[in-house]
Design an enzyme around this catalytic site. Sequence first.
Site, short mmCIF file in Angstrom:
data_model
loop_
_atom_site.label_atom_id
_atom_site.label_comp_id
_atom_site.label_asym_id
_atom_site.label_seq_id
_atom_site.Cartn_x
_atom_site.Cartn_y
_atom_site.Cartn_z
N SER A 189 -11.25 -6.67 -4.44
CA SER A 189 -12.58 -6.81 -5.28
C SER A 189 -12.89 -5.46 -5.07
O SER A 189 -13.65 -4.97 -5.74
CB SER A 189 -13.39 -7.81 -4.32
N GLU A 190 -12.68 -4.73 -3.80
CA GLU A 190 -13.20 -3.38 -3.60
C GLU A 190 -12.27 -2.16 -4.60
O GLU A 190 -12.90 -1.28 -4.76
CB GLU A 190 -12.76 -2.83 -2.35
N TRP A 209 -12.13 -2.10 -7.61
CA TRP A 209 -12.97 -1.85 -8.68
C TRP A 209 -13.63 -0.50 -8.47
O TRP A 209 -14.21 -0.12 -9.79
CB TRP A 209 -13.82 -3.22 -9.08
N HIS A 227 2.48 3.22 -9.04
CA HIS A 227 2.17 1.88 -9.21
C HIS A 227 3.27 1.24 -10.05
O HIS A 227 3.77 -0.04 -9.68
CB HIS A 227 0.83 1.64 -9.94
N LEU A 264 10.13 -20.83 -5.00
CA LEU A 264 9.09 -20.22 -4.30
C LEU A 264 7.74 -20.32 -5.13
O LEU A 264 7.80 -20.09 -6.27
CB LEU A 264 9.41 -18.81 -4.47
N ASP A 284 0.75 -1.38 -0.08
CA ASP A 284 -0.07 0.00 0.03
C ASP A 284 0.81 1.32 0.20
O ASP A 284 1.82 1.17 0.60
CB ASP A 284 -0.60 -0.07 1.29
C1 FPP Z 1 -1.55 0.29 -3.34
O1 FPP Z 1 -1.31 1.78 -3.44
C2 FPP Z 1 -1.59 -0.25 -4.77
C3 FPP Z 1 -2.44 -0.94 -5.43
C4 FPP Z 1 -3.74 -1.35 -5.14
C5 FPP Z 1 -2.14 -1.16 -6.80
C6 FPP Z 1 -1.55 -2.56 -7.09
C7 FPP Z 1 -0.06 -2.77 -6.62
C8 FPP Z 1 0.98 -2.68 -7.41
C9 FPP Z 1 1.11 -2.00 -9.13
C10 FPP Z 1 2.58 -3.08 -6.96
C11 FPP Z 1 2.96 -4.78 -7.54
C12 FPP Z 1 2.20 -5.12 -8.69
C13 FPP Z 1 2.54 -6.64 -9.19
C14 FPP Z 1 1.89 -6.86 -10.31
C15 FPP Z 1 3.19 -7.44 -8.35
P1 FPP Z 1 -2.62 2.82 -3.39
O2 FPP Z 1 -3.01 3.20 -4.80
O3 FPP Z 1 -3.67 2.37 -2.64
O4 FPP Z 1 -1.61 3.97 -2.62
P2 FPP Z 1 -2.39 5.13 -1.68
O5 FPP Z 1 -3.13 4.51 -0.61
O6 FPP Z 1 -1.25 5.93 -1.47
O7 FPP Z 1 -3.34 5.87 -2.66
#
Ligand code: FPP
Length: 252
Positions: free
Chosen positions: A69-70, A72, A40, A134, A23
Amino acid sequence: MTDQNKDLTAISILPKHIGIIMDGNGRWAKLRGKRRIFGHEAGVIKAKEVVEQCVKMKLEVLTLYAFSSENWSRPRKEINGLMKLFERTIGKYTSLLIDNDVCFKPVGNLDMLPEVLKRKLEQMEAITSENSGLRLNLAIAYGARQDIVGAVKTIIDKLEKGELSKEEINEDLVSDHLSFNDVSDLDLIIRTSGETRLSNFMLWESAYSEIYFTETLWPSFEEQEFMEILQNYSKSERRFGSIKDQIDLKKA
Ligand code: FPP
């Protein structure tokens, strides 16, 4: 001895299964005056580094929470950017996973994903399915509650068809009907960015997990902190509801 090997010697008990709630990408990008997708992209690079560290440590299972799921409900533009990023990531790191003997498994409602991404994830799973290093789970379009509801429905179906009786329903049977039925429960969960909640991540499988929350934003998560978390885990005593004397007796 390399610095990392020195750190590893301080870790006497390695968790079998680590889950990471990655996060803080958005905030990391905002702090740098960039668009969220930039965060990201940096998050993907960090995930790659952590996978490489887990391979070196000979960890059994790593589960990364990439898209819930959330998620989306995020703006369409961000979702599209993320889906494209996931697609590029799969393409870019296929050989890395093969070369490192990683067994990859996407977990979640893959039918919700764009067709091309779904196909690439399934291809990667097939190509790496015989690998014995792994085990890397990617939780994508995943939600623990939805997974539990799916398990309940399957169990009811089996009851109605007479394939199961009510007496056979126990914790093991429920576990067997969840998506993570072929790996052990989570020993350790790490969540970055200062949020202190599980956000629908592996609620059943985290019943006895150690949970570590850090203020660090995911793209800034460094190997040093990862090692410190593992050293702390190594010192923690997991009692699974027992008292300390019982654990000491088992150890003796
Ligand atoms: C959380 O940060 C990240 C996500 C929901 C997006 C997906 C994660 C990645 C791109 C990293 C690794 C991916 C792979 C394929 C291994 P946020 O957007 O919730 O950040 P914020 O809370 O600061 O807004």
